[in-house]
Scaffold this active site. Structure first.
Site, short mmCIF file in Angstrom:
data_model
loop_
_atom_site.label_atom_id
_atom_site.label_comp_id
_atom_site.label_asym_id
_atom_site.label_seq_id
_atom_site.Cartn_x
_atom_site.Cartn_y
_atom_site.Cartn_z
CG LEU A 1 85.53 0.52 13.27
CD1 LEU A 1 85.36 -0.89 13.80
CD2 LEU A 1 84.17 1.16 13.00
N GLY B 1 96.91 2.89 21.52
CA GLY B 1 98.35 2.71 21.66
C GLY B 1 98.88 1.50 20.93
CG ASP C 1 95.08 0.75 28.29
OD1 ASP C 1 95.04 1.76 29.03
OD2 ASP C 1 95.16 0.84 27.06
CG ASP D 1 92.52 -3.32 23.02
OD1 ASP D 1 92.33 -4.06 22.04
OD2 ASP D 1 92.98 -2.17 22.92
#
Length: 317
Positions: free
Chosen positions: A28, A32, A145, A163
């Site tokens: 997908l 990082g 992030d 995330d």
């Protein structure tokens, strides 16, 4: 097969996840921290399986951090379903988001332009998700992030932040990973670069940078016709301060946006990217502004952006 542990969290074996993902055949995306693959559980539930890479964390610590993340549930946060830790392998299993990433909708799939109403709901959703992480969790979780790739959409275009908690899972290596992944200018707050302590205001800064992209449909760093690099937020912030916000709108809208909402979003974006974290609002305040509960005054032009504008005009002249 998988066994239930830690409340609602499922512990998978590596073999389970190989089966679920057909041996990691449908990728997908990758970032990082590793690559993500689509999978289907025995009960036909679709999931996204993230293979973490370059992980130095011990199993016990990993389990501890994962179980704290599993408790965090909010309509605007991607839900963690399970995990796998076997030898040096570390994997996370998330709910699958069929709408893909915000990045793909703003920059890649230009055939369908998200209308203003949808964008405003997405912006509000992201703000609520971040506000929850910063202010409603037992301990403040700083995402570190925030960018369009890390905002996922479900089939109804409800935005969910993905995330989060990575900074804790990865620990010491996190800031190194961040600064190597992205140039310093994209979404990174000035304090990353100057080495000041990192607070939840770094997320506020990144959120502000992302708002410019959501309004305009342009990447923050783009090339102009003559090939020179333009740093879009500098120009956008100037337009906001001048009161000329319609010039910022994605051309696909053909000017169709609610003026009051657009003004709120553009001013919030400028407040969020102020140089000093003390001048930036909290995400809780951002939510209240977007909901129309708090008024938002005209922001000053951030000094870093001002300097970039001056540099640009010198380069151009």
């Amino acid at each position: 097969m998988e066994k239930q542990v830690e409340g609602s969290l499922i512990q998978f074996t590596y073999g389970d996840l190989q089966r679920v993902t057909k041996n990691f055949s449908e990728k997908l995306g990758s970032g990082g921290f590793g690559s993500v693959f689509k999978g289907t559980l025995i009960d036909s539930t679709e999931v996204a399986v993230k293979k973490l890479e370059g992980f130095g964390q011990g199993e016990k610590q990993f389990r501890t951090e994962v179980s704290t993340l599993a408790v965090i549930q909010h309509v605007n946060l991607v839900h963690l379903r399970g995990f796998c830790t076997e030898g040096s392998k570390r994997l996370l299993v998330y709910e699958y988001m069929s709408g893909g990433s915000l990045d793909s909708h703003i920059f890649q799939n230009k055939s369908t332009v998200l209308d203003w109403k949808t964008r405003y709901q997405i912006i509000l959703g992201i703000a609520r998700g971040l506000g929850y992480l910063h202010e409603k969790c037992r301990e403040c979780i700083i995402h570190c992030d925030i960018k369009p790739d890390n905002i996922l959409l479900d089939k109804d275009f409800c935005a969910k932040v993905a995330d989060f908690g990575m900074a804790k899972l990865i620990g010491r290596d996190f800031s190194r990973v961040l600064t190597t992944i992205r140039g310093t200018i994209g979404y990174l707050a000035p304090e990353w670069i100057s080495g000041l302590p990192i607070t939840s205001k770094v997320d506020v800064y990144s959120f502000g940078m992302m708002l410019f992209e959501l309004v305009s449909g342009k990447r923050n760093t783009a090339h102009s016709a003559d090939g020179s690099k333009i740093f879009y937020p500098s120009w956008a912030a100037t337009k906001v301060v001048e009161g000329d916000i319609f010039s910022l709108l994605d051309h696909g809208f053909k000017g169709a946006a609610d003026l009051e909402e657009l003004t709120r979003v553009c001013r919030v974006a400028c407040w969020c990217v102020q140089d000093s974290e003390a001048d930036r609002p909290t995400m809780g305040q951002v939510v209240q502004i977007l909901e129309g509960v708090l008024e938002v005054s005209m922001p000053p032009l951030p000094r870093v952006l001002q300097l970039l504008i001056e540099d640009q005009s010198q380069i151009n002249s």
